[in-house]
Design a protein around this motif. Sequence first.
Motif: not given
Length: 216
Positions: A41-55, A57-60
Amino acid sequence: MKNTLSRGLTNLLPMVLSLWLFWSLFISLDGLGHLLLDIVELDNTFVGAGFILVAVLVFISGLLFSFSPFAWLYGWLEQQLMKFPLFKSVYGSIRDIAGLMKRDGKPKNQKTVLIKQANGGYVVGFIMNQTAPKPLTDALPEGEWVPVLFQLSYQMAGVTSLVKREDLIEVDWSFEDAMRFNLTAGISAKSITAVNDKKAIKTANSEQDAPADKPQ
């Protein structure tokens, strides 16, 4: 007019296609990340936030694979899924291709070689492994056989052939540059320039190391 258009297309097309490809990849990963953000339920985010999250998660995940228990658990899960024939074929192919991308810290078995043809010409190939599978070596005549890949131009596919090591001519050419040369059927100027520059450097070094003639 025609030459001007051709020159513009030749210079702009690779850049445009590359940017479009990376932008499409960015949008896809960003969309995947936003799906994960929507779950919490964190839908109010900026463009690129999803990409940062995926990056992140991959690093972790990369950090987790450095621990033996996690790596063992993932290996066990991988073995269970590999029992399914269709999954084994698809996953195995993708894993092997991904393995080619990770070359740091590993011995580079992929060597560039030349194989002489019946008509006197030579074909550029790649030694993909230093040994052939035992079922194949048992069926072949006596000798040291190695799997050699013959890359087809303008596509990632190729033909794998078993060749005697004594029939191979090893070439001092990086796997990446030779692959680029084969994929573009020799059109890639970068790979040819890299080889010529390397030869020029070797020639210059040999001339410097050569002893000077003694004065008579």
